[in-house]
Motif scaffolding. Structure first.
Motif, short mmCIF file in Angstrom:
data_model
loop_
_atom_site.label_atom_id
_atom_site.label_comp_id
_atom_site.label_asym_id
_atom_site.label_seq_id
_atom_site.Cartn_x
_atom_site.Cartn_y
_atom_site.Cartn_z
N ASN A 8 0.83 -1.32 -0.24
CA ASN A 8 -0.02 0.07 0.02
C ASN A 8 0.70 1.27 -0.03
OD1 ASN A 8 1.08 -0.26 2.71
ND2 ASN A 8 -1.05 0.86 3.31
N ALA A 9 1.72 1.25 -0.93
CA ALA A 9 2.58 2.35 -0.94
C ALA A 9 2.87 2.70 -2.48
CB ALA A 9 4.18 2.22 -0.31
N GLY A 10 2.61 3.89 -3.00
CA GLY A 10 2.54 4.15 -4.45
C GLY A 10 3.90 4.06 -5.15
N ASN A 11 3.79 4.38 -6.71
CA ASN A 11 5.06 4.68 -7.35
C ASN A 11 5.37 2.98 -8.19
OD1 ASN A 11 6.68 6.61 -8.21
ND2 ASN A 11 8.23 5.98 -7.26
N PHE A 43 11.70 -2.90 -4.34
CA PHE A 43 10.91 -2.53 -3.13
C PHE A 43 10.66 -1.13 -3.23
CE2 PHE A 43 11.00 -2.32 1.67
CZ PHE A 43 9.54 -2.41 1.86
N PRO A 44 9.77 -0.52 -4.05
CA PRO A 44 9.57 1.12 -4.09
C PRO A 44 8.96 1.41 -3.07
CG PRO A 44 7.77 -0.11 -5.43
CD PRO A 44 8.57 -1.55 -4.62
N GLY A 45 8.42 2.78 -3.04
CA GLY A 45 7.68 3.31 -1.97
C GLY A 45 7.39 4.62 -2.03
N VAL A 46 6.23 5.27 -1.93
CA VAL A 46 5.84 6.59 -1.90
C VAL A 46 4.73 6.28 -0.70
CG1 VAL A 46 4.87 8.61 -2.76
CG2 VAL A 46 6.57 7.43 -4.00
N ILE A 75 13.64 1.69 -3.03
CA ILE A 75 13.49 3.09 -3.57
C ILE A 75 12.67 3.97 -2.41
CG2 ILE A 75 12.79 4.44 -5.30
CD1 ILE A 75 13.04 2.21 -7.08
N CYS A 76 13.28 5.12 -2.05
CA CYS A 76 12.60 6.08 -1.21
C CYS A 76 12.00 5.41 0.12
CB CYS A 76 11.68 6.84 -2.13
SG CYS A 76 11.05 8.40 -1.42
N LEU A 77 10.80 5.35 0.26
CA LEU A 77 10.24 4.79 1.47
C LEU A 77 10.84 3.33 1.57
CD1 LEU A 77 8.29 5.00 3.79
CD2 LEU A 77 6.40 4.15 2.37
#
Length: 192
Positions: A8-11, A43-46, A75-77
């Protein structure tokens, strides 16, 4: 097979588009068996740390990610959640990197948003990338400097813009939004 972790994190869409532009097939999934079988995992994340971490734990993704043996790129978060702890909602992370994440002090505009350069880059992720290259950042929290730092950035203070330990790699910036330099970094990761 390249897997982009769905949670449940975007991008995920822009990461998927960037991987496909480089000529790789990929899937976006939260299926633990697909993640374990992948050649590479992103493992992305916004988003917000506490709700993202709760979602990972509720779906067994926290333990699955920690147990991966193939190359993994946060990535990021994703980077922040791979650390021990973040001040964002006092959230315990995955503990892959023995690093804490703190909120930027309000000495300049927060979030750190826009283009910035890196320094002290090391490791295969940064092959063919000069320290004059710019990467795109959007974040209010930063990973402390550490022996695990693979690159640093200066904004308000110096911090870890990239971390690396064993098969785990992570970047605070968004390579999928960072033009040619970001494309080169993703290519380096996908060809590990």
């Amino acid at each position: 097979m390249i897997v982009i972790i769905k949670y449940n994190a975007g991008n995920t869409q822009s990461v998927e588009n960037a991987v496909r532009r480089l000529g790789y097939d990929c899937i976006v999934t939260n299926d633990i068996e697909d993640i374990k079988k992948a050649d590479k995992v992103i493992f992305p994340g916004v988003g917000e740390a506490a709700t993202a971490m709760q979602h990972l734990q509720a779906n067994g993704l926290d333990l699955a990610i920690k147990g991966l043996k193939q190359p993994v790129l946060g990535i990021c978060l994703g980077l922040q959640l791979m650390c021990n702890y973040t001040q964002e909602s006092n959230t315990k992370g995955l503990g892959i990197f023995d690093v804490n994440v703190k909120r930027f002090p309000p000495l300049d505009i927060v979030p750190h948003m826009g283009w910035n350069t890196l320094n002290n880059c090391k490791g295969e992720l940064f092959s063919g990338i000069s320290e004059e290259e710019h990467f795109y950042f959007v974040h209010s929290y930063y990973a402390e400097e550490s022996p695990l730092s693979a690159a640093q950035c200066d904004y308000i203070l110096p911090y870890s813009a990239a971390l690396q330990k064993d098969n785990f790699y992570a970047v605070q910036f968004h390579p999928e939004k960072s033009g040619k330099a970001g494309e080169q970094l993703l290519k380096n990761f996908l060809s590990l």
